[in-house]
Design a protein around this motif. Structure first.
Motif, short mmCIF file in Angstrom:
data_model
loop_
_atom_site.label_atom_id
_atom_site.label_comp_id
_atom_site.label_asym_id
_atom_site.label_seq_id
_atom_site.Cartn_x
_atom_site.Cartn_y
_atom_site.Cartn_z
N VAL A 36 0.84 -1.20 0.00
CA VAL A 36 0.00 0.00 0.00
C VAL A 36 0.88 1.25 0.00
N TRP A 39 2.69 2.59 -3.39
CA TRP A 39 2.03 3.29 -4.49
C TRP A 39 2.58 4.71 -4.59
N TRP A 42 4.00 0.88 -8.09
CA TRP A 42 3.54 -0.49 -8.19
C TRP A 42 4.08 -1.14 -9.47
N LEU A 60 -6.76 -1.47 5.52
CA LEU A 60 -5.74 -1.22 4.50
C LEU A 60 -6.33 -0.46 3.31
N PHE A 64 -4.93 3.05 2.02
CA PHE A 64 -4.57 3.29 0.62
C PHE A 64 -5.21 4.59 0.13
N HIS A 67 -3.41 7.43 1.64
CA HIS A 67 -2.06 7.55 1.07
C HIS A 67 -2.10 8.19 -0.31
N VAL A 102 -10.85 1.07 -5.00
CA VAL A 102 -10.69 -0.11 -4.14
C VAL A 102 -11.90 -1.00 -4.37
N LEU A 130 -7.02 -1.37 -6.18
CA LEU A 130 -6.60 -2.24 -5.07
C LEU A 130 -7.76 -3.19 -4.79
N THR A 132 -9.32 -6.38 -2.59
CA THR A 132 -9.17 -7.16 -1.36
C THR A 132 -10.04 -8.41 -1.48
#
Length: 241
Positions: A36, A39, A42, A60, A64, A67, A102, A130, A132
């Motif tokens: 994470v 980035w 990546w 997370l 992200f 961030h 995400v 991203l 998950t």
């Protein structure tokens, strides 16, 4: 404590804190948080973080988003969406709303064609995703072979079950979120006797709090023992998946 014997106390669900400072780092999730933090450097436009329930994947995801906003040259919207909510007619709109996405709960039951088009749209038109999930793509049998092959290309990082260091920090945090102070003796008893998983830790603290409120007694080793016995005897197949 049997369900039929329980008095139902008022249940105030603690609001999760998704800040970076509140994220607990241990060997089980070190590579995930590094991915994470890395980035925008990546190796691909997408990443997949996978691990068991309660392992901090949603946390997370929010880290992200935070961030990206701190790293990008201007404030941007980072959309967080459940994979089951994505349909083909939403793909272009999702990309229009946010190039930083995400997708939580990646799973084979989600709309495979929609996920396939979403993947291609972000890869061709530009953007980052991203994902998950609870399992790696290789362990999920997507009905659409083209989607399976594309997800297999994405760098994936596993979040493992917690070690004692992580369990200790997690238990303390879960109690603190509920404004409950426990003794070192109680904490030691919990760590020595509980099942070693994120999901069990979350359910255990919830059950301990429930029993404590129902009996109007402070948390003790006796209450912890009762909670562990109740959860261990529970036969619901999906309780600790």
């Amino acid at each position: 404590m049997n369900n039929k014997d329980k008095q139902i106390p008022l249940n105030f669900n603690p609001k999760p804190d998704y800040s970076r400072d509140d994220f607990m780092v241990s060997n089980c999730n070190l590579q995930a948080i590094r991915a994470v933090d890395s980035w925008p450097e990546w190796p691909f436009f997408a990443y997949i973080l996978y691990g068991p329930k309660g392992s901090g994947k949603s946390h997370l995801a929010h880290i992200f988003a935070e961030h990206v906003n701190k790293t990008y040259y201007k404030p941007v919207a980072v959309k967080i969406i459940n994979a089951n909510e994505i349909s083909i007619n939403k793909v272009a709109l999702i990309h229009q709303q946010s190039r930083f996405l995400v997708v939580e709960n990646l799973n084979p039951k989600a709309n495979n064609e929609a996920l396939f088009h979403l993947f291609n749209y972000y890869r061709i038109e530009g953007g980052y995703i991203l994902f998950t999930a609870e399992k790696s793509p290789a362990r999920m049998n997507f009905k659409l072979p083209d989607l399976q092959s594309r997800l297999n290309m994405v760098p994936s990082i596993a979040i493992g079950e917690p070690d004692d260091e992580m369990l200790t920090a997690l238990i303390v945090k879960l109690f603190t979120d509920r404004q409950i102070m426990i003794s070192q003796e109680v904490l030691n008893y919990i760590i020595q006797n509980m099942q070693r998983s994120f999901s069990f830790a979350i359910k255990l603290v919830e059950e301990i709090d429930f029993i404590s409120l129902a009996k109007k007694r402070a948390v003790s080793t006796a209450i912890v023992k009762e909670a562990i016995e109740y959860l261990t005897a529970n036969t619901q197949p999906d309780l600790f998946e």
